[in-house]
Design a protein around this motif. Structure first.
Motif, PDB file in Angstrom:
ATOM      1  N   VAL A   1     -18.561  -7.869  -2.568  1.00 15.80           N
ATOM      2  CA  VAL A   1     -18.164  -6.565  -2.044  1.00 15.80           C
ATOM      3  C   VAL A   1     -17.118  -5.951  -2.975  1.00 15.80           C
ATOM      4  O   VAL A   1     -16.240  -6.638  -3.495  1.00 15.80           O
ATOM      5  N   TYR A   2     -17.225  -4.646  -3.199  1.00 12.86           N
ATOM      6  CA  TYR A   2     -16.303  -3.904  -4.046  1.00 12.86           C
ATOM      7  C   TYR A   2     -15.091  -3.531  -3.200  1.00 12.86           C
ATOM      8  O   TYR A   2     -15.231  -3.070  -2.066  1.00 12.86           O
ATOM      9  N   LEU A   3     -13.872  -3.724  -3.728  1.00 12.07           N
ATOM     10  CA  LEU A   3     -12.646  -3.530  -2.956  1.00 12.07           C
ATOM     11  C   LEU A   3     -11.715  -2.525  -3.619  1.00 12.07           C
ATOM     12  O   LEU A   3     -11.568  -2.512  -4.841  1.00 12.07           O
ATOM     13  N   ALA A   4     -11.061  -1.707  -2.783  1.00 10.55           N
ATOM     14  CA  ALA A   4     -10.133  -0.693  -3.286  1.00 10.55           C
ATOM     15  C   ALA A   4      -8.843  -0.711  -2.486  1.00 10.55           C
ATOM     16  O   ALA A   4      -8.845  -0.985  -1.282  1.00 10.55           O
ATOM     17  N   VAL A   5      -7.730  -0.401  -3.154  1.00 10.38           N
ATOM     18  CA  VAL A   5      -6.442  -0.203  -2.494  1.00 10.38           C
ATOM     19  C   VAL A   5      -6.277   1.299  -2.329  1.00 10.38           C
ATOM     20  O   VAL A   5      -6.184   2.037  -3.311  1.00 10.38           O
ATOM     21  N   ASP A   6      -6.250   1.752  -1.074  1.00 11.45           N
ATOM     22  CA  ASP A   6      -6.123   3.176  -0.774  1.00 11.45           C
ATOM     23  C   ASP A   6      -4.652   3.544  -0.615  1.00 11.45           C
ATOM     24  O   ASP A   6      -3.817   2.697  -0.282  1.00 11.45           O
ATOM     25  N   ASP A   7      -4.341   4.821  -0.855  1.00 11.27           N
ATOM     26  CA  ASP A   7      -2.992   5.367  -0.692  1.00 11.27           C
ATOM     27  C   ASP A   7      -1.970   4.653  -1.567  1.00 11.27           C
ATOM     28  O   ASP A   7      -0.802   4.501  -1.188  1.00 11.27           O
ATOM     29  N   PHE A   8      -2.395   4.224  -2.755  1.00 15.31           N
ATOM     30  CA  PHE A   8      -1.482   3.472  -3.605  1.00 15.31           C
ATOM     31  C   PHE A   8      -0.293   4.341  -4.014  1.00 15.31           C
ATOM     32  O   PHE A   8      -0.435   5.500  -4.376  1.00 15.31           O
ATOM     33  N   GLY A   9       0.873   3.714  -3.968  1.00 18.83           N
ATOM     34  CA  GLY A   9       2.107   4.385  -4.346  1.00 18.83           C
ATOM     35  C   GLY A   9       2.925   4.836  -3.156  1.00 18.83           C
ATOM     36  O   GLY A   9       4.064   5.256  -3.308  1.00 18.83           O
ATOM     37  N   THR A  10       2.366   4.738  -1.942  1.00 21.38           N
ATOM     38  CA  THR A  10       3.088   5.203  -0.759  1.00 21.38           C
ATOM     39  C   THR A  10       3.800   4.071  -0.025  1.00 21.38           C
ATOM     40  O   THR A  10       4.597   4.322   0.862  1.00 21.38           O
ATOM     41  N   GLY A  11       3.497   2.841  -0.373  1.00 26.97           N
ATOM     42  CA  GLY A  11       4.106   1.693   0.302  1.00 26.97           C
ATOM     43  C   GLY A  11       5.120   1.024  -0.596  1.00 26.97           C
ATOM     44  O   GLY A  11       5.671   1.634  -1.514  1.00 26.97           O
ATOM     45  N   TYR A  12       5.329  -0.243  -0.334  1.00 28.85           N
ATOM     46  CA  TYR A  12       6.315  -1.004  -1.089  1.00 28.85           C
ATOM     47  C   TYR A  12       5.647  -2.191  -1.758  1.00 28.85           C
ATOM     48  O   TYR A  12       5.977  -3.337  -1.492  1.00 28.85           O
ATOM     49  N   SER A  13       4.690  -1.922  -2.603  1.00 27.76           N
ATOM     50  CA  SER A  13       3.948  -2.990  -3.253  1.00 27.76           C
ATOM     51  C   SER A  13       4.825  -3.809  -4.185  1.00 27.76           C
ATOM     52  O   SER A  13       5.616  -3.258  -4.950  1.00 27.76           O
ATOM     53  N   SER A  14       4.632  -5.087  -4.111  1.00 30.21           N
ATOM     54  CA  SER A  14       5.224  -5.980  -5.085  1.00 30.21           C
ATOM     55  C   SER A  14       4.247  -6.056  -6.252  1.00 30.21           C
ATOM     56  O   SER A  14       3.061  -6.310  -6.052  1.00 30.21           O
ATOM     57  N   LEU A  15       4.733  -5.812  -7.435  1.00 28.11           N
ATOM     58  CA  LEU A  15       3.841  -5.873  -8.594  1.00 28.11           C
ATOM     59  C   LEU A  15       3.314  -7.284  -8.802  1.00 28.11           C
ATOM     60  O   LEU A  15       2.184  -7.475  -9.242  1.00 28.11           O
ATOM     61  N   ALA A  16       4.103  -8.289  -8.451  1.00 27.15           N
ATOM     62  CA  ALA A  16       3.638  -9.678  -8.542  1.00 27.15           C
ATOM     63  C   ALA A  16       2.473  -9.903  -7.592  1.00 27.15           C
ATOM     64  O   ALA A  16       1.507 -10.586  -7.923  1.00 27.15           O
TER      65      ALA A  16
END
Length: 149
Positions: A46-61
């Motif tokens: 299955v192909y996967l995407a992260v939606d609304d990127f940049g609006t949360g607090y993602s850890s780059l790690a």
């Protein structure tokens, strides 16, 4: 994962034709559980995407561990491209980050040629928004795509 796998089998849908989006905020809430599910879906093809990127607090790690194919730049960073240098810097950074991690990058909410031109120059090759089409019912899309050339 089992539900998706069952649906793919039941409807004889090739897994690579299904793309599931998970918002960045969901990814950050239950990281272990979400990572396990995403890995299972990816193993099924299955192909996967992260939606609304940049609006949360993602850890780059954490981001580099995600088995996703695509990052979607949130509309809030696309909206003022051409009017706000800060949004351009953020959009550019997301594009470089995603592509450097081997992901496709999609810009959401493209409404003006100026935005599309900027995104093309920055090597964001996929965009969606009203500039290209408005939402349509399935039968309208089908009629448009099935018209003789």
């Amino acid at each position: 994962v089992e539900m998706v796998s069952g649906c793919l089998t039941k409807y004889r849908l090739p897994p690579e034709t299904l793309e599931l989006e998970v918002t960045e905020s969901v990814l950050m809430r239950q990281t272990g559980r979400v990572l396990e599910a995403l890995n299972g879906l990816r193993r099924h093809g299955v192909y996967l995407a992260v939606d609304d990127f940049g609006t949360g607090y993602s850890s780059l790690a954490y981001l580099r561990q995600l088995p996703v194919h695509r990052l979607k730049i949130d509309y809030s960073f696309v909206r003022d491209i051409g009017r706000d240098a800060n949004d351009e810097v953020i959009a550019r950074a997301i594009i470089v980050l995603g592509r450097s991690l081997g992901m496709d990058v999609v810009a959401e909410g493209v409404e003006r040629e100026e935005q599309a031109d900027f995104l093309r120059r920055e090597n964001c090759h996929v965009a969606q928004g009203y500039l290209f089409a408005y939402p349509q019912a399935a039968d309208e899309v089908s009629a448009t795509w099935n018209k003789p050339a």
